[in-house]
Design a protein around this motif. Structure first.
Motif, mmCIF file in Angstrom:
data_model
loop_
_atom_site.group_PDB
_atom_site.id
_atom_site.type_symbol
_atom_site.label_atom_id
_atom_site.label_comp_id
_atom_site.label_asym_id
_atom_site.label_seq_id
_atom_site.Cartn_x
_atom_site.Cartn_y
_atom_site.Cartn_z
ATOM 1 N N LYS A 129 0.815 -1.233 0.000
ATOM 2 C CA LYS A 129 0.000 0.000 0.000
ATOM 3 C C LYS A 129 0.837 1.266 0.000
ATOM 4 C CE LYS A 129 -4.347 -1.718 1.775
ATOM 5 N NZ LYS A 129 -3.974 -3.154 1.912
ATOM 6 N N ASP A 130 1.967 1.246 -0.675
ATOM 7 C CA ASP A 130 2.695 2.489 -0.895
ATOM 8 C C ASP A 130 2.122 3.119 -2.165
ATOM 9 O OD1 ASP A 130 4.581 4.563 -0.812
ATOM 10 O OD2 ASP A 130 6.065 3.262 0.122
ATOM 11 N N GLN A 131 2.741 4.217 -2.632
ATOM 12 C CA GLN A 131 2.109 4.970 -3.713
ATOM 13 C C GLN A 131 1.774 4.164 -4.966
ATOM 14 O OE1 GLN A 131 3.266 9.016 -4.395
ATOM 15 N NE2 GLN A 131 4.398 9.019 -2.476
ATOM 16 N N PRO A 132 2.654 3.279 -5.448
ATOM 17 C CA PRO A 132 2.321 2.551 -6.686
ATOM 18 C C PRO A 132 1.012 1.767 -6.597
ATOM 19 C CG PRO A 132 4.641 2.319 -6.198
ATOM 20 C CD PRO A 132 4.026 3.002 -5.011
ATOM 21 N N GLN A 133 0.665 1.351 -5.395
ATOM 22 C CA GLN A 133 -0.545 0.552 -5.238
ATOM 23 C C GLN A 133 -1.788 1.302 -5.725
ATOM 24 O OE1 GLN A 133 -2.945 1.220 -2.538
ATOM 25 N NE2 GLN A 133 -4.287 -0.474 -3.125
ATOM 26 N N GLN A 134 -1.746 2.642 -5.594
ATOM 27 C CA GLN A 134 -2.917 3.438 -5.971
ATOM 28 C C GLN A 134 -3.320 3.245 -7.430
ATOM 29 O OE1 GLN A 134 -3.743 6.647 -4.024
ATOM 30 N NE2 GLN A 134 -2.293 6.318 -2.377
ATOM 31 N N TYR A 135 -2.319 2.973 -8.277
ATOM 32 C CA TYR A 135 -2.612 2.877 -9.705
ATOM 33 C C TYR A 135 -3.165 1.511 -10.090
ATOM 34 C CZ TYR A 135 -0.141 7.248 -9.762
ATOM 35 O OH TYR A 135 0.216 8.544 -9.506
ATOM 36 N N ILE A 136 -2.992 0.517 -9.204
ATOM 37 C CA ILE A 136 -3.554 -0.799 -9.508
ATOM 38 C C ILE A 136 -4.583 -1.182 -8.440
ATOM 39 C CG2 ILE A 136 -1.577 -1.635 -10.838
ATOM 40 C CD1 ILE A 136 -0.781 -3.225 -8.253
ATOM 41 N N ALA A 137 -5.219 -0.163 -7.898
ATOM 42 C CA ALA A 137 -6.211 -0.420 -6.846
ATOM 43 C C ALA A 137 -7.379 -1.239 -7.373
ATOM 44 C CB ALA A 137 -6.703 0.909 -6.270
ATOM 45 N N HIS A 138 -7.592 -1.237 -8.698
ATOM 46 C CA HIS A 138 -8.714 -1.997 -9.254
ATOM 47 C C HIS A 138 -8.315 -3.432 -9.604
ATOM 48 C CE1 HIS A 138 -6.537 0.059 -12.427
ATOM 49 N NE2 HIS A 138 -7.025 -0.766 -13.317
ATOM 50 N N VAL A 139 -7.126 -3.849 -9.191
ATOM 51 C CA VAL A 139 -6.753 -5.265 -9.349
ATOM 52 C C VAL A 139 -7.255 -6.000 -8.111
ATOM 53 C CG1 VAL A 139 -4.878 -6.918 -9.511
ATOM 54 C CG2 VAL A 139 -4.735 -4.753 -10.742
ATOM 55 N N GLU A 140 -8.100 -7.021 -8.351
ATOM 56 C CA GLU A 140 -8.705 -7.730 -7.224
ATOM 57 C C GLU A 140 -7.737 -8.776 -6.694
ATOM 58 O OE1 GLU A 140 -13.132 -8.364 -7.571
ATOM 59 O OE2 GLU A 140 -12.385 -10.437 -7.588
ATOM 60 N N SER A 141 -7.171 -9.567 -7.635
ATOM 61 C CA SER A 141 -6.233 -10.597 -7.194
ATOM 62 C C SER A 141 -5.361 -11.049 -8.360
ATOM 63 C CB SER A 141 -7.004 -11.816 -6.648
ATOM 64 O OG SER A 141 -7.776 -12.357 -7.700
ATOM 65 N N VAL A 142 -4.277 -11.734 -8.013
ATOM 66 C CA VAL A 142 -3.399 -12.332 -9.025
ATOM 67 C C VAL A 142 -3.274 -13.801 -8.673
ATOM 68 C CG1 VAL A 142 -1.128 -12.286 -10.089
ATOM 69 C CG2 VAL A 142 -2.132 -10.162 -9.231
ATOM 70 N N LYS A 143 -3.527 -14.698 -9.666
ATOM 71 C CA LYS A 143 -3.557 -16.126 -9.365
ATOM 72 C C LYS A 143 -2.588 -16.876 -10.265
ATOM 73 C CE LYS A 143 -8.435 -16.076 -8.078
ATOM 74 N NZ LYS A 143 -9.737 -16.019 -8.752
ATOM 75 N N VAL A 144 -1.955 -17.906 -9.688
ATOM 76 C CA VAL A 144 -1.098 -18.776 -10.473
ATOM 77 C C VAL A 144 -1.975 -19.822 -11.151
ATOM 78 C CG1 VAL A 144 0.731 -20.507 -10.347
ATOM 79 C CG2 VAL A 144 0.853 -18.432 -8.934
ATOM 80 N N VAL A 145 -1.823 -19.951 -12.469
ATOM 81 C CA VAL A 145 -2.573 -20.991 -13.183
ATOM 82 C C VAL A 145 -1.681 -22.211 -13.355
ATOM 83 C CG1 VAL A 145 -3.817 -21.566 -15.301
ATOM 84 C CG2 VAL A 145 -3.951 -19.253 -14.347
ATOM 85 N N ASP A 146 -0.522 -22.007 -13.920
ATOM 86 C CA ASP A 146 0.512 -23.040 -13.904
ATOM 87 C C ASP A 146 1.848 -22.337 -13.835
ATOM 88 O OD1 ASP A 146 1.545 -22.381 -16.505
ATOM 89 O OD2 ASP A 146 -0.160 -23.431 -17.392
ATOM 90 N N ASP A 147 2.949 -23.082 -13.980
ATOM 91 C CA ASP A 147 4.270 -22.510 -13.779
ATOM 92 C C ASP A 147 4.536 -21.270 -14.642
ATOM 93 O OD1 ASP A 147 5.427 -23.686 -11.711
ATOM 94 O OD2 ASP A 147 7.029 -24.698 -12.840
ATOM 95 N N HIS A 148 3.890 -21.217 -15.815
ATOM 96 C CA HIS A 148 4.166 -20.088 -16.704
ATOM 97 C C HIS A 148 2.900 -19.369 -17.159
ATOM 98 C CE1 HIS A 148 8.023 -22.269 -16.860
ATOM 99 N NE2 HIS A 148 8.488 -21.039 -16.831
#
Lengths: 289, 539, 337
Positions: free
Chosen positions: B136-155
């Motif tokens: 939650k430092d400044q860069p976070q503000q620009y991706i505040a609309h990202v809900e989550s990041v998920k691993v699907v497979d290794d790549h």
């Protein structure tokens, strides 16, 4: 000091006029410089070849020529004219700060020393306190709080300016107050204000004048420095320290920064030469040696 | 006392001795430098890095620190120099919106190794982005609309958005959103947990070190002195051209110029136009121009404190009284362009031709007529505030004085108010300013970041009560995926901005970066990180 | 004696605290909000972020609570964390101070090495050409604006003649030595890295000459005056009458006695050099305390400003105290009074 001793340490034999020139030549030169600057400042509208604030970006950064003796600056303004007008600010600030600060400091120091006791102690501690401040922080804090401008910068300078006068005045009064003529005046029944202002001060005025003269140069230097750091005048007012700052990055266009610097150097040197000469002249101790 | 002449304090030996000593100190003080092998293997960059407070990518928020961050770390996607409309692959080879409309699936390169030699995996990507979100430092503000990041497979990773109408790809190209080696940074206290804001302690280490996939590895940062980097032997695009990269802090442009001429540095970023002009004939030096997406603008608020400024015609008069060409031709030596309004030339819907068509231009009779229409035939005064700084070598102070002189021609009096950045920002952000000269640089080349700012927070500062149809116009322009249609909408937006006359964009600099011809492959970019160093090499 | 020293020390501590209080109060009247320059444009427009930042840095506390926190930290040698650099202020100062100390020391040494002999010669050969040269030189030195002199020196000796190295403490290609004291001359010497030593020394030449300008004049004038005083003393005349050689009289008798005022003034001048290097540091891109001070003041970095104020005040009070102490030791009447 005996006459024999004097003869021993003064080995050089020279004609009186040459001796005068050696001793007071610098002071005379300094006085001439100051008078010249004062005249330029007073008669700036006639002395300056151009309007100091006339902007002509197409003719910017032109080197010295017969048209612009000292070249033009980053906005195409005539450097010579700006230096001439700049003398007004520098001299005005110098005299104002030193005279107001000097007057205030001297009266406070003189009064405190004459009254002795806790008043004197409190004043000395107050001057100690002022000497403790990092001057840059103080000046910048005041400029940030009040805004940038000539008046506010002078206020910041005044805050740190008076204590040295207080200290000098105090030491002078301490020396004088035990002298016979003061005791005589007290016996006659003069009040403290009268004694301080009419008896002691006139006798102590010599060293104060020396300090004032030397300090004028110093005040101009300090103001130019604050201006260089961006705390001095509001543009487009021409001021020497600010002019050096404007030309600081222009190494190829050397005239933009060099000439205002020479102006500062010359006027400060003038005051120092005169102050130095005055000190020699007023201090019999130094004169006779 | 005649024997005083024999005091033996002979001055000649004293003076001569002093001069000799000085000579000895200076002579040969300059190491063989430019010729030595170590020097040849080192890329030395002169740059003002005094603004940087952190080199931890998740906390990069200043002007100079994206350069080292982008050099040490890679993001999933990127912009190539000169094209700020189309996003290009970097660590991700391809990406696509999933049928649900709010998930973007990224396919990762499978040949990428970290500087440690370990392969990059989807988990590293997830960890790195999650850390930015939770820090939650400044860069976070620009991706505040990202809900989550998920691993699907290794790549493969999925990025789920809470608001898919908001742009994301243009933003994550920035060096704040890079991939870190999870194991390496966790060892030094990094965490992606929800309480990372309190628990993450890796920033200290990341200020001096890196564990990324970039061409060079960060090995040290002495504040206000230099940033050191060494070659990443495992770089996925092949061995980088230099053994070391050194970013030297040089705040004075004159120092950069002299150091460049002497070969002490290879690249000088902060030269002023007057200095660049003197380099044109130097056979050892090449000057490269790169049109930026930054600009200097003057904001004029409909200030409650100044009735004249509340009159739109009076503000428009300001716009027609400024000698724009004189400013660009002379103050910045022609090295600038001028957009219509708050969208820089080079992004979708903003060109120099459009400025000629619909932008402000110097037209004094029109300015006078507007003033008469406003009931102010004799002009008016307003306060113009600016900071003690320079952009692309143009001092705000000079610009302000030029504008003051320009406006005086139609009777408008600008009262200059120089102040420190702190008071300036407090005044401007608090809506207390009448006129302000300041600067805008984008965190990422995304139209909406400019447009939404002007109708939202910047509008408040200038007391512009934005009409609903203008808001809808901007929202439509941002949501429109067809570039031509979107461009047409943005043109309409710019017409509104000109009519409103709260912002006058004066200078969009073409940054002049001077390089020695002993190096090649340094590509300048306007995307936010100044330059691509990965392809740099000695000649 | 012990009572005198302890009462003076207590007074000195009170002075330092008072100085920080005054600066604290003035800085708090600044209308500018330090939070806004530290947050990006987007973040600064978000009231929640601003409030959180304010809370984190204790800026939401009442004025006196904040001053109290500063004072209690000071008592533990903790100056807090800089708002701008986000590092402990002490760490920042430890980073910047050695550059200033090194520069000021070399400048001071330079003004001693040139100023002392010049002052002595001017006194011994009073009214000779060397006396006049010394006088003019010191007057010009005091009169030259430091910031301008720095510009001219750099432009001439680095820019035009190319005989001196450029700004900064080291050449861009040199790597700084492993940090021991932070003073480059000492660190390189300890590590036997003579190339870097030489480089650091050469980089000190121009800025230290500029910085020494004003001090040199002061030292020369004071030395000259003190020597004249000493030379006119009876014991000097006795020594001369006894037929001692002039050189021995000057070096052995007059000089040591003339040193006290020079040392006193020198101490104050050195303290001034430490505090007054901001202009020289600015022009020479010298990463020192002067620039740190300037930048802290510009950004109203409260913790940094308070720490610098406390440290500078402490240096001045300490130097003053040492000067007074040296007088007290030499003249017991001072203590009794």
């Amino acid at each position: 000091m005996s006459g024999i001793a004097q003869r021993i340490v003064v080995p050089v034999v020279a004609s009186p006029s040459r001796r005068w020139l050696r001793r007071y030549g610098l002071a005379a030169a300094g006085a001439a410089i100051i008078v010249a600057w004062l005249l330029l400042a007073i008669f700036a509208p006639w002395a300056a070849p151009y309007d100091p604030n006339f902007v002509d970006v197409a003719g910017r950064l032109k080197p010295p020529s017969s048209v612009h003796w000292l070249g033009t600056d980053a906005l195409g303004r005539d450097v010579a004219s700006r230096i001439i007008y700049g003398a007004r600010i520098s001299l005005l600030v110098g005299f104002t700060v030193v005279l107001i600060g000097g007057l205030f400091g001297t009266l406070l120091g003189g009064a405190a020393a004459y009254m002795r006791g806790w008043a004197e102690e409190a004043l000395m501690r107050l001057t100690d306190l002022v000497f403790c401040f990092p001057p840059i922080i103080l000046a910048m804090a005041i400029a940030a709080a009040l805004g940038i401008g000539t008046g506010n910068t002078m206020i910041a300078m005044l805050v740190v300016w008076w204590p040295k006068f207080s200290r000098l005045a105090r030491s002078l009064v301490i020396t004088q107050r035990s002298l016979e003529y003061v005791e005589a005046a007290q016996t006659i029944g003069f009040g403290p204000a009268h004694i301080l202002l009419r008896q002691i001060l006139p006798n102590a005025v010599g060293p104060l004048i020396v300090l004032v003269t030397l300090d004028l140069g110093n005040a101009i230097l300090v103001f130019a420095g604050l201006s260089f750091l961006g705390l001095g005048v509001v543009p487009p007012t021409a001021e020497w320290g600010a002019m050096v700052a404007e030309g600081r990055e222009l190494v190829q266009q050397w005239w933009v920064a060099t000439f205002p610097g020479i102006a500062i150097l010359s006027v400060v040197m003038g005051f120092n030469f005169v102050g130095d000469g005055l000190r020699d002249w007023l201090d019999p101790h130094a004169r006779n040696r | 006392m005649t024997d005083e002449n024999r005091t033996g304090l002979g001055r000649r030996p004293f003076i001569a001795g002093g001069a000799g000593l000085l000579g000895a100190v200076l002579a040969g003080a300059r190491p063989a430098g430019a010729q030595s092998a170590a020097r040849r293997g080192t890329l030395v960059i002169g740059l003002d890095i005094s603004d940087a407070t952190s080199l931890d990518p998740a906390r990069v928020a200043q002007y100079s620190n994206p350069l080292p961050a982008h050099t040490a770390w890679d993001s999933l996607v990127t912009f190539t120099p000169g094209d700020y409309v189309n996003v290009k692959p970097l660590l991700a080879t391809e990406w696509a919106y999933q049928p649900d409309g709010k998930t973007i699936r990224f396919k990762l390169r499978n040949d990428v190794k970290f500087v440690s030699g370990k392969p990059m995996t989807a988990e590293d990507v997830r960890f790195s982005l999650q850390r930015v979100m939770n820090l939650k430092d400044q860069p976070q503000q620009y991706i505040a609309h990202v809900e989550s990041v998920k691993v699907v497979d290794d790549h493969t990773v999925d990025m789920v958005l809470s608001d898919p109408t908001q742009p994301i790809l243009t933003i994550i190209a920035a060096p704040e959103f890079v991939v870190m080696e999870k194991a390496a940074v966790m060892e030094h206290g990094a965490t992606d947990a929800p309480d990372a804001k309190e628990k993450d302690t890796a920033t200290n280490w990341l200020n001096d070190n890196s564990a990324g996939t970039g061409a060079y590895r960060l090995t040290g940062w002495q504040r206000n002195q230099q940033i050191q980097m060494v070659q990443n032997p495992n770089y996925w695009r092949g061995k980088p051209g230099f053994e070391r990269v050194l970013i030297r802090h040089m705040s004075e442009s004159a120092a950069q110029l002299l150091a460049l001429k002497r070969g002490d540095i290879d690249v000088a970023f902060n030269l002023i136009p007057e200095q660049v002009a003197t380099l044109k004939d130097d056979p050892a030096i090449e000057v490269k121009g790169a049109t930026s997406l930054d600009f200097i603008y003057m904001a004029v608020a409909a200030s409650p404190a100044n009735p004249a400024l509340q009159n739109k015609a009076a503000r428009q008069a300001i716009g027609y009284a400024i000698d724009y060409d004189g400013i660009i031709r002379n103050l910045i030596g022609g090295n600038a362009v001028r957009p219509v309004s708050f969208l820089p030339v080079g992004v979708n819907g903003s060109t120099e031709a459009l400025t000629k068509e619909i932008g402000f231009r110097e037209d004094l009779p029109r300015a006078k007529k507007l003033l008469a229409d406003a009931g102010l035939p004799d002009g008016f005064s307003f306060q113009l505030a600016y900071g003690n700084a320079a952009i692309a070598g143009v001092q705000y102070q000079n610009l302000a004085q030029k504008i003051q002189a320009d406006l005086a021609r139609v009777g408008i009096k600008a009262e200059l108010a120089p102040m420190d950045q702190l008071n300036l920002r407090t005044m401007y952000l608090g809506g207390k300013a009448q006129g302000v000269l300041t600067f805008w640089n984008p965190p990422a080349p995304e139209n909406l970041l400019w447009a939404s700012a002007t109708i939202d927070r910047v509008a408040k500062r200038v007391h512009w009560d934005v009409a609903p149809d203008v808001r809808k116009l901007v929202a439509d322009a941002a949501a429109e995926r067809d570039i031509t249609k979107s461009g047409a909408l943005y043109r309409k937006y710019q017409e509104v901005m000109v009519d409103q006359a709260n912002h006058f964009v004066l200078i969009q600099p073409i940054y002049q970066v001077a390089m020695r011809k002993t190096i090649t492959g340094v590509q300048l970019t306007a995307a936010g990180w100044m330059a691509e160093l990965s392809g740099a090499k000695p000649v | 004696m012990i009572r005198y020293v302890s009462s003076r020390l207590a007074m000195a501590a009170v002075m330092v605290v008072l100085a920080t209080l005054v600066i604290f109060l003035i800085s708090n009247t600044v209308p500018g909000d330090p939070v806004l320059t530290q947050l990006g444009d987007l973040a600064a427009s978000n009231p929640a972020t601003v409030a959180e930042f304010r809370h984190k840095w204790g800026l939401d506390l009442p004025l006196w609570d904040r001053y109290w926190i500063f004072l209690s930290g000071l008592a533990h040698g903790d100056f807090g964390v800089s708002i701008v650099s986000r590092r402990p202020v002490l760490e920042d100062i430890a980073d910047y101070a050695p550059a200033t100390v090194e520069l000021a020391s070399v400048a001071f040494l330079l003004s001693l090495v040139v100023g002392l002999p010049l002052g002595v010669m001017a006194a011994v050969k009073r009214d000779s050409w060397i006396d006049h040269v010394a006088r003019a030189l010191s007057l010009v030195g005091v009169s030259a604006p430091t910031f301008w002199l720095a510009f001219v020196m750099l432009a001439v000796f680095y820019g035009a003649l190319d005989v001196a190295p450029g700004p900064g403490r080291l050449d861009p290609v040199s790597f700084p030595p492993a940090r021991i004291t932070g003073l480059l001359l000492i660190d390189t010497a300890l590590q036997g890295d003579w190339d870097t030593f030489h480089d650091a020394l050469a980089h000190l030449v121009l800025p230290s000459i500029v910085l020494a300008g004003a001090t040199l004049g002061l030292i020369t004038r004071t030395t000259r005056a003190a020597m004249l005083e000493a030379l006119s003393q009876d014991y000097v005349r006795v020594a001369k009458a006894k037929g001692l050689r002039a050189r021995i009289v000057v070096m052995g008798h007059a000089l040591p006695n003339a040193m006290l005022p020079v040392v006193t003034l020198g101490g104050l001048a050195y303290a001034n050099l430490l505090a007054g290097a901001v202009m020289t540091e600015t022009v020479f891109s010298w990463p020192g305390l002067g620039r740190y001070t300037f930048q802290s003041a510009v950004s109203v970095d409260f913790p940094a400003i308070m720490a610098i104020t406390a440290i500078v005040a402490a240096i001045f009070v300490l130097v003053n105290f040492l000067v007074d102490l040296s007088y007290a030791l030499l003249d017991p009447r001072v203590v009794k009074k």
